[in-house]
Design a protein around this motif. Structure first.
Motif, short mmCIF file in Angstrom:
data_model
loop_
_atom_site.label_atom_id
_atom_site.label_comp_id
_atom_site.label_asym_id
_atom_site.label_seq_id
_atom_site.Cartn_x
_atom_site.Cartn_y
_atom_site.Cartn_z
N GLY A 96 2.02 2.57 3.89
CA GLY A 96 1.88 1.84 3.36
C GLY A 96 1.96 0.67 2.00
N SER B 172 -7.03 0.03 4.99
CA SER B 172 -5.95 1.46 4.82
C SER B 172 -7.21 2.17 5.66
CB SER B 172 -6.38 2.33 4.06
OG SER B 172 -7.32 2.65 3.41
N GLN C 176 -4.76 7.01 -1.03
CA GLN C 176 -4.50 5.54 -1.55
C GLN C 176 -4.37 5.24 -2.65
OE1 GLN C 176 -3.37 3.04 0.79
NE2 GLN C 176 -2.99 4.26 2.30
N THR D 215 -1.94 -0.40 -0.04
CA THR D 215 -3.26 -0.17 1.12
C THR D 215 -2.65 0.05 2.74
OG1 THR D 215 -5.31 -0.48 2.90
CG2 THR D 215 -4.01 -2.92 2.03
N GLY D 216 -3.62 0.38 3.64
CA GLY D 216 -2.23 0.19 4.75
C GLY D 216 -2.11 -0.78 5.15
#
Length: 558
Positions: free
Chosen positions: A76, A269, A293, A309-310
């Motif tokens: 992340g 994500s 998240q 976020t991812g």
């Protein structure tokens, strides 16, 4: 998954963790931390905040996503997709507004996870995803032209068209050395994978260009190369946790950007986690990932960070270097923390044109031009959604683009569903070859439709469109029938609008002295009709299990 079930992958991973895996995760974490450094700085600056805020986001959000996430390998941190949103929020609401909007987005993401919306979010139409990611890529590229070429523009306009007009009008103010640094950075990053698979091209470019800029300044007297230190006061001091003051009016004004941050964060994500699953042969828990998240976006702004976020690129770097557990992500955060504490002051020597080059490559990777072209061969509805989302992202903002894109997708989806449901008229005889279970109870050869009886068959879900089709088809008949048989054997379900239209049809027919008979209603649809009390309008005896019974009933009525 029960409503409050929360299963971080770290807990499951540690049950069978061993020294060999730790060594692999250690190396992967170190490499990912190094990869994340230039991106975090570049994303921070491009978003309109200081470089250290980008790194703090990668440290805090990266740690929390790895501790509580539903994916084994997700990394992340700040990403390019948020640049446009963050910059716009800061311009309109300031840093404090961004902080509050990010906290609100974190709460929304947690709610998404608790409501089990993880699976639903993954099915947001692909043209929308490609439309706004391509639009973001074009916007990021546009925002970097000034620094890439060293243009002398005091205030760059905010909107897309005005930016390019300003660039063209000031093309004569290009600083040759800044332009050379920027273009060379793009070339180094582009060709570096051919020579080094482990060390990221962005880091190679930053090291080479920073050293080159220092040497040119020291020995050639070239002072025109703009660096981070010319725009920002770099600090390696860890920020204190602060919670901004909240009020109803502030929350109300920021709900729209907060929703956009949450939706975009959820999409990116879960997309990253899904891609990672395909590579490592695992399966992430989407709802747990959304909760993680959300926690990351709660913590990041409190410590001075920005939305996170991812990150697909960093997640893939983690996988490619052997990372197979959340431990690698935790180590990546630790590496960034050490760099922040001991090496951050040196960031002031990095040329701005080099960071612009990094973001040009990022925007190219985001644009997905192959996917964009691929969708152009899809149905017209997909093409419309793609272009609407893409153009709105560029010329307006991502908030409008996502909202309008989703509305367009919903409207086109309803149109497709409506078109998929058709009403067929059977006038003389029912063809035995087209029948299945209905004829197992009767004579296959002699199912003629009696005079004064109309038979309609609905194929597909009974939505509002089916009711309109009834009205149009019935208007084509000259003589008024005594009985209308509606075959519903191929209706899997009926919605409230369908029930409303069917009820109106039955009541209208009753006023005209026409009896409606329903045939082949399945169990689920029957329960819905019973709940709507349709029996009280047409009578229980006029809801038949198959067409044979319905035809016999029509003869009795006549």
């Amino acid at each position: 998954m029960t409503p409050f079930e929360f299963k971080p992958q770290l807990v499951a991973t540690l049950k069978n963790y061993n020294r060999k895996q730790f060594i692999t995760d250690l190396m992967a974490g170190i490499i990912v931390g190094i990869v994340a450094l230039p991106l975090a700085i570049a994303f921070g600056i491009a978003s309109g905040v200081t470089p250290e805020k980008g790194i703090i986001t990668a440290i805090v959000a990266g740690l929390i996503v790895s501790l509580f996430g539903g994916s084994k390998v997700q990394i992340g941190g700040p990403t390019g997709a948020f640049i446009v949103i963050i910059y716009g929020i800061i311009q309109q609401y300031g840093i404090e507004g961004l902080t509050i909007a990010t906290i609100m987005a974190g709460i929304l993401l947690i709610i998404f996870g608790l409501l089990h919306l993880g699976t639903i979010i993954k099915y947001i139409p692909y043209p929308i995803v490609i439309g706004f990611t391509s639009g973001i890529a074009v916007t990021i590229f546009t925002t970097q032209i000034k620094d890439l070429l060293g243009l002398s523009i005091a205030n760059v306009p905010a909107d897309f068209s005005s930016k390019w007009i300003a660039y063209i009008q000031n093309i004569g103010t290009i600083t040759p050395w800044n332009a050379a640094i920027g273009i060379a950075s793009v070339i180094v990053i582009a060709i570096s994978p051919k020579f080094s698979k482990k060390i990221p091209g962005s880091l190679i470019a930053i090291i080479i260009m920073t050293i080159s800029a220092l040497l040119l300044r020291q020995y050639a007297g070239i002072t025109s190369i703009t660096t981070i230190g010319d725009h920002f006061a770099i600090s390696n001091k860890l920020p204190e946790a602060t919670i901004p003051a909240l009020s109803f009016n502030i929350i109300k004004s920021l709900i729209s950007p907060a929703i956009v941050i949450a939706v975009l964060g959820a999409i990116e994500s879960l997309l990253s986690a899904t891609v990672a699953d395909g590579v490592i042969g695992s399966r992430h828990n989407s709802n747990t990932e959304l909760i993680a998240q959300g926690l990351a976006n709660l913590a990041s702004p409190i410590f001075g960070g920005i939305p996170a976020t991812g990150a697909i690129a960093r997640t893939m770097t983690n996988i490619n270097n052997g990372g197979r557990s959340p431990i690698a992500g935790i180590i990546h955060s630790g590496v960034l923390l050490l760099i922040f504490l001991f090496l951050m002051p040196f960031a002031k020597y990095i040329p701005m044109a080099c960071l612009a080059g990094v973001l040009v490559i990022v925007s190219y990777g985001m644009c997905g031009w192959r996917s964009f072209i691929g969708i152009m061969h899809n149905p017209k509805s997909d093409i419309i959604v793609l272009w609407v989302t893409f153009l709105l992202t560029i010329f307006f903002d991502l908030t409008i683009a996502i909202e309008v894109g989703l509305v367009c997708a919903c409207l086109l989806f309803m149109r497709r569903v409506t078109e998929a449901t058709d009403v067929k008229i059977i006038t003389d005889e029912i063809d035995p070859s087209e029948e299945e279970s209905d004829f197992m109870l009767g004579n296959l050869e002699h199912l003629a439709i009696p005079k004064g009886v109309e038979v309609y068959e609905i194929n597909g879900p009974y939505f509002f469109g089916a009711g309109n089709s009834f009205e149009e088809i019935m208007a084509t008949f000259g003589d008024r029938p005594k009985v209308r048989i509606i075959r519903m054997r191929k209706v899997p379900f009926v919605d409230s609008t369908g029930i409303h239209n069917l009820t109106n049809l039955c009541m209208m027919s009753k006023k005209e002295g026409i009896q409606v008979i329903l045939s082949g209603v399945n169990e689920n649809v029957m329960k819905t009709l019973e709940h709507a009390r349709l029996e009280s309008i047409i009578g229980k005896d006029n809801i038949c299990s198959h067409i044979n019974e319905a035809l016999e009933r029509s003869k009795e009525i006549k």
